[in-house]
Design an enzyme around this catalytic site. Structure first.
Site, mmCIF file in Angstrom:
data_model
loop_
_atom_site.group_PDB
_atom_site.id
_atom_site.type_symbol
_atom_site.label_atom_id
_atom_site.label_comp_id
_atom_site.label_asym_id
_atom_site.label_seq_id
_atom_site.Cartn_x
_atom_site.Cartn_y
_atom_site.Cartn_z
ATOM 1 C CD GLN A 122 -2.957 -1.143 2.416
ATOM 2 O OE1 GLN A 122 -2.740 -1.665 3.416
ATOM 3 N NE2 GLN A 122 -4.002 -0.289 2.165
ATOM 4 C CG LEU A 168 -6.089 3.014 5.416
ATOM 5 C CD1 LEU A 168 -4.691 3.137 6.232
ATOM 6 C CD2 LEU A 168 -6.776 4.175 5.758
ATOM 7 C CG HIS A 186 -7.915 -5.810 5.092
ATOM 8 N ND1 HIS A 186 -9.330 -5.528 4.760
ATOM 9 C CD2 HIS A 186 -7.142 -5.150 4.771
ATOM 10 C CE1 HIS A 186 -9.032 -4.513 4.069
ATOM 11 N NE2 HIS A 186 -7.664 -4.083 4.126
ATOM 12 C CD GLU A 187 -3.919 -4.457 6.787
ATOM 13 O OE1 GLU A 187 -3.472 -4.194 5.665
ATOM 14 O OE2 GLU A 187 -5.099 -3.841 6.993
ATOM 15 C CG HIS A 201 -3.432 -5.251 1.335
ATOM 16 N ND1 HIS A 201 -3.921 -4.630 0.367
ATOM 17 C CD2 HIS A 201 -4.353 -4.848 2.367
ATOM 18 C CE1 HIS A 201 -4.833 -3.611 0.591
ATOM 19 N NE2 HIS A 201 -5.278 -3.935 1.964
#
Ligand code: NI
Length: 171
Positions: free
Chosen positions: A51, A94, A135-136, A139
């Site tokens: 991110q 985000l 969730h992370e 990524h």
């Protein structure tokens, strides 16, 4: 420390798979510090290295909430090794600002990872923290929470999001 720019969907880099960390050096510590500062500044409860444009298996999470002391987890090469139950909570990201959707996840998980020095760690979690871990880690595989939606919901999301970003540019 520095707050970094958070990449936003549909940035192609967010779809890429991150590489495992093998060297635990000052550059990695700096990246972790920058990511924590960027997450708190946003504010958000989690952030993954892609991110901020780094395809590195590193995530930061803090789900402690405003009223509690900080509980910053810096996890290198994180993996979910145990999982059970089912949870359906509303998620945001985000990198996908102003869009929220319910995603099906495991209710309880165990995550193994290395700390910033390279020492093996293990942490069990449930609820919000368990969701944040899943969730992370997604990524790092190039997966966004909207990728978990049904094809119909995903097409609605694309239209809504496109409109939102256009409105934002015009404003
Ligand atoms: Ni996210």
């Amino acid at each position: 420390m520095a707050v970094r720019t958070i990449l936003r969907y549909p940035e192609p880099l967010l779809k890429k798979i991150s590489a495992p960390v093998v060297v635990f050096d000052d550059a990695l510590k700096q990246l972790a510090q920058d990511m924590a500062e960027t997450m708190y500044d946003a504010p958000g409860v989690g952030l993954a290295a892609p991110q901020v444009g780094e395809l590195t298996r590193l995530i930061v999470i803090d789900c402690s909430g405003r009223e509690n002391p900080p509980d910053l987890i810096v996890a290198v090469n994180p993996e979910i090794v145990e999982k059970e139950g089912e949870s359906c909570e509303e998620e945001g990201c985000l990198s996908v600002p102003e869009y929220y959707a319910v995603v099906k996840r495991f209710e309880r998980v165990t995550m193994t990872y290395q700390d910033i020095e390279g020492n093996p760690q293990r942490r069990q979690a449930e609820g919000l923290l368990a969701v944040a871990m899943q969730h992370e880690i997604d990524h790092l595989q190039g997966v966004l929470f909207v990728d978990h939606l049904s094809p119909l919901k995903r097409s609605i999301f694309r239209k809504k999001y496109k409109k939102l970003m256009q409105e934002r540019e015009e404003a």
